[in-house]
Enzyme design. Structure first.
Site, PDB file in Angstrom:
ATOM      1  N   ASP A  98      35.055  41.300  44.912  1.00  0.00           N
ATOM      2  CA  ASP A  98      35.184  41.539  43.645  1.00  0.00           C
ATOM      3  C   ASP A  98      36.625  40.984  43.418  1.00  0.00           C
ATOM      4  OD1 ASP A  98      35.244  43.037  41.261  1.00  0.00           O
ATOM      5  OD2 ASP A  98      33.927  44.370  42.540  1.00  0.00           O
ATOM      6  N   ASP A 202      35.820  40.760  37.591  1.00  0.00           N
ATOM      7  CA  ASP A 202      35.832  42.103  36.902  1.00  0.00           C
ATOM      8  C   ASP A 202      36.412  41.726  35.296  1.00  0.00           C
ATOM      9  OD1 ASP A 202      35.976  45.035  37.404  1.00  0.00           O
ATOM     10  OD2 ASP A 202      37.894  44.681  36.378  1.00  0.00           O
ATOM     11  N   GLU A 263      31.368  40.028  35.587  1.00  0.00           N
ATOM     12  CA  GLU A 263      31.134  41.193  34.742  1.00  0.00           C
ATOM     13  C   GLU A 263      31.640  40.860  33.452  1.00  0.00           C
ATOM     14  OE1 GLU A 263      32.253  45.820  34.431  1.00  0.00           O
ATOM     15  OE2 GLU A 263      33.823  44.392  34.968  1.00  0.00           O
ATOM     16  N   HIS A 328      28.431  50.461  40.427  1.00  0.00           N
ATOM     17  CA  HIS A 328      29.350  51.503  40.337  1.00  0.00           C
ATOM     18  C   HIS A 328      30.094  52.357  39.199  1.00  0.00           C
ATOM     19  CE1 HIS A 328      31.454  48.141  39.807  1.00  0.00           C
ATOM     20  NE2 HIS A 328      32.623  48.731  39.618  1.00  0.00           N
ATOM     21  N   ASP A 329      29.629  51.806  38.331  1.00  0.00           N
ATOM     22  CA  ASP A 329      29.977  52.193  36.895  1.00  0.00           C
ATOM     23  C   ASP A 329      29.032  52.829  35.909  1.00  0.00           C
ATOM     24  OD1 ASP A 329      32.642  51.024  37.073  1.00  0.00           O
ATOM     25  OD2 ASP A 329      31.819  49.143  36.484  1.00  0.00           O
TER      26      ASP A 329
HETATM   27  C1  NOJ Z   1      35.010  47.178  35.691  1.00  0.00           C
HETATM   28  C2  NOJ Z   1      35.004  47.607  36.727  1.00  0.00           C
HETATM   29  O1  NOJ Z   1      33.327  47.586  37.019  1.00  0.00           O
HETATM   30  C3  NOJ Z   1      35.221  49.082  36.840  1.00  0.00           C
HETATM   31  O2  NOJ Z   1      34.892  49.799  37.854  1.00  0.00           O
HETATM   32  C4  NOJ Z   1      36.801  49.387  36.646  1.00  0.00           C
HETATM   33  O3  NOJ Z   1      37.478  50.684  36.437  1.00  0.00           O
HETATM   34  C5  NOJ Z   1      37.213  48.296  35.401  1.00  0.00           C
HETATM   35  N1  NOJ Z   1      36.668  47.205  35.510  1.00  0.00           N
HETATM   36  C6  NOJ Z   1      38.616  48.153  35.343  1.00  0.00           C
HETATM   37  O4  NOJ Z   1      38.943  47.138  36.360  1.00  0.00           O
END
Ligand code: NOJ
Length: 547
Positions: A98, A202, A263, A328-329
């Protein structure tokens, strides 16, 4: 094993804190991951993506990086990473890191220097603005931070505001400054030189901000969170980002066989066309980009078809889609499906039979659910700030359930987040012993996909089904067709299929069952009169015709 690994293999996302603890501190680590590589190999995984492992104050659990070229001691060392890369490669597993390039931690050496004065060699590495006398506490504009409050925090030391799209401890880098881009690229080369196969980037669509920092327009948002009450047209998706990504791609292409997956943070419930725009012409920006629309699409064959159809159409002709059900989000897939294993199998069949690269989130293969945890145990800054309106992201980050022992085989001590209370029965070990388990289903389906070039590389087209509950499509490669039928309904369904362009009823008698959610292979489909076939509740079939 494959010609183009990032198109053909199945990627497995590991949240390192929660995968396997090897040193008894209740937090997962890199040696722990190494000890589970044989499991991943058995499962049929071709690449792992690790959420951030770099040194970090952990305000956002690693998404606040303080040094891109090292490993946080909680996860291990650089030597451990070298060993992971070597051991994974030995097993034909690629390693994806990542990379958090929109922002750093406020403890990164660059920010410490940049914030120390208005006049230092790194003064322009972040986005600094003067107070504007008289308006909104002198804030430079109306932007909000995703994790609460305004996107601007005042630094008394420097006498200016800095921008942060997330926490105040995550200052945004200034990608308009070439020295920043060069410094980041040097850090990326550090890992490429070590043999890392790719990066998950990210919020990569946020790296460039509006040149004049215009206010975002307000809107009625999907939630009352101030961040969701604005259209993010000036703090994300600026057209200049594409040139940066083209440059990034050129740099990565200097190395053999590497991959970038982005992402793309868009408005809910999803903007696939925007996500796809970061693939450029399909060859000159990112290799892959995530569309998250499915993660909030209700359980309905028609809705899933529409989402998939729109995504296929959005991806450029020479580009390549990728598919994801959990991360994970977001709440885990099985929890969105109300814990229904039948739905989880059908969803897995959908995921693993699309054209494009499938991503699996750790634990998805055993149907690990979101955990429930009391507020006193919350770790995630998002949950701490917005509970009860947002539960935070702890529920989907609980420790991997390896076996039925006290700490689930994850650790020999109480883990950093509570375990799912059902781990005693719901775990890898018990599911390995059960031929009908979700885990063995994933294992068999991955084995099929890994051996079946039609599923990996074939064309994809939807065919019309006379029954609304049944989603149907054809994959085709070298003149061989595979037909996939997925009954989203709770009841048995009867359907006839018609294929474009003729629109005539498909002759299903030529197809033989290759794989079924109920474990049956071989034999023909359950055919009725007039070209119709019968599917059981939540039944999915993969059938092949050589003609
Ligand atoms: C996206 C990530 O997937 C998330 O987990 C993170 O908190 C935010 N970007 C900030 O980096």
């Amino acid at each position: 094993m494959f010609e183009t690994w990032w198109k053909e293999c199945v990627v497995y996302q590991i949240y390192p804190r929660s995968f396997q603890d090897s040193n008894g501190d209740g937090i997962g680590d890199i040696p722990g991951i190494i000890s589970r590589l044989d499991y991943l190999r058995w499962l049929g995984i071709g690449a792992i993506w690790l959420s951030p492992i770099y040194p970090s104050p952990m305000k956002d659990f690693g998404y606040d990086v303080s040094d891109y070229r090292d490993v946080d001691p909680v996860f291990g060392s650089l030597e451990d990473m070298d060993r992971l890369i070597a051991e994974a490669h030995e097993r034909d597993i690629r390693v994806i890191l990542d990379m958090v390039l929109n922002h750093t931690s406020d403890q990164h050496a660059w920010f410490l220097e940049s914030s120390s004065s208005q006049d230092n060699p790194k003064s322009d590495f972040y986005i600094w603005k003067d107070r504007i006398p008289g308006n909104r506490k002198g804030l430079p504009n109306n932007w909000y931070a995703c994790f609460g409050g305004r996107a601007w925090t005042f630094s008394p030391q420097r006498g200016q505001y800095y921008l942060h799209s997330f926490l105040a401890e995550q200052p945004d880098l200034n990608w308009r400054n070439d020295a920043v881009v060069e410094a980041l690229f040097a850090d990326i080369r550090f890992w490429l030189d070590k043999g890392i196969d790719g990066f998950r980037l990210d919020v990569i669509n946020a790296i460039v901000k509006d040149e004049t920092f215009r206010d975002n327009p307000r809107m009625i948002g999907p939630t009352p969170r101030p961040y969701d009450m604005q259209r993010h047209i000036f703090d994300r998706n600026r057209p200049e980002a594409h040139a940066k990504l083209r440059r990034f791609r050129k740099m990565v292409d200097e190395y053999e066989d590497r991959m970038l997956v982005g992402e793309i943070m868009v408005e809910a419930p999803g903007e696939p066309e925007k996500a796809a725009s970061y693939l450029g012409d399909g060859t000159n920006e990112l290799h892959l980009a995530f569309d998250f629309t499915l993660l909030s699409t209700k359980w309905n064959a028609r809705a899933w078809r529409n989402v998939a159809d729109r995504w296929y159409k959005a991806v450029p002709e020479s580009g390549w889609p990728c598919w994801v059900l959990s991360n994970h989000d977001m709440p885990r897939a099985i929890s969105r499906f109300g814990g229904d294993v039948g739905k989880a199998k059908l969803a897995a069949m959908f995921l693993l039979t699309q054209r494009g690269t499938p991503f699996i989130y750790y634990g998805e293969e055993i149907g690990m659910p979101d955990i429930k945890l009391p507020r006193s145990k919350f770790q995630d800054p998002l949950g701490k700030k917005y509970w009860p309106f947002h539960p935070g992201r702890d529920p989907e980050r609980s420790p991997m359930q390896w076996d039925g022992t006290e700490y689930a085989g994850f650790s020999d001590t109480s883990p950093w987040l509570p375990l799912d209370t059902a781990h005693e029965s719901l775990n890898v070990s018990s599911q390995m012993d059960n031929p009908a388990s979700l885990l063995n289903f994933y294992h068999a389906l991955l084995a099929l996909r890994n051996h079946d070039s039609i599923l990996r590389l074939g064309t994809h087209r939807f065919v019309s089904s006379s029954c609304d509950e049944v989603l149907t499509y054809v994959r085709e490669f070298d003149g061989v067709r595979e037909l996939i039928l997925l009954n989203f309904g709770r009841k048995a369904a009867v359907c006839a299929l018609s294929d474009a362009p003729t629109g005539s009823t498909m002759d299903l008698s030529a197809f033989r069952i290759l794989f079924s959610t109920d474990g049956k292979t071989g034999g023909s489909m359950n055919l009725l009169d007039n070209g119709r076939c019968l599917l059981g509740a939540h039944q999915g079939l993969i059938c092949r015709s050589d003609t």
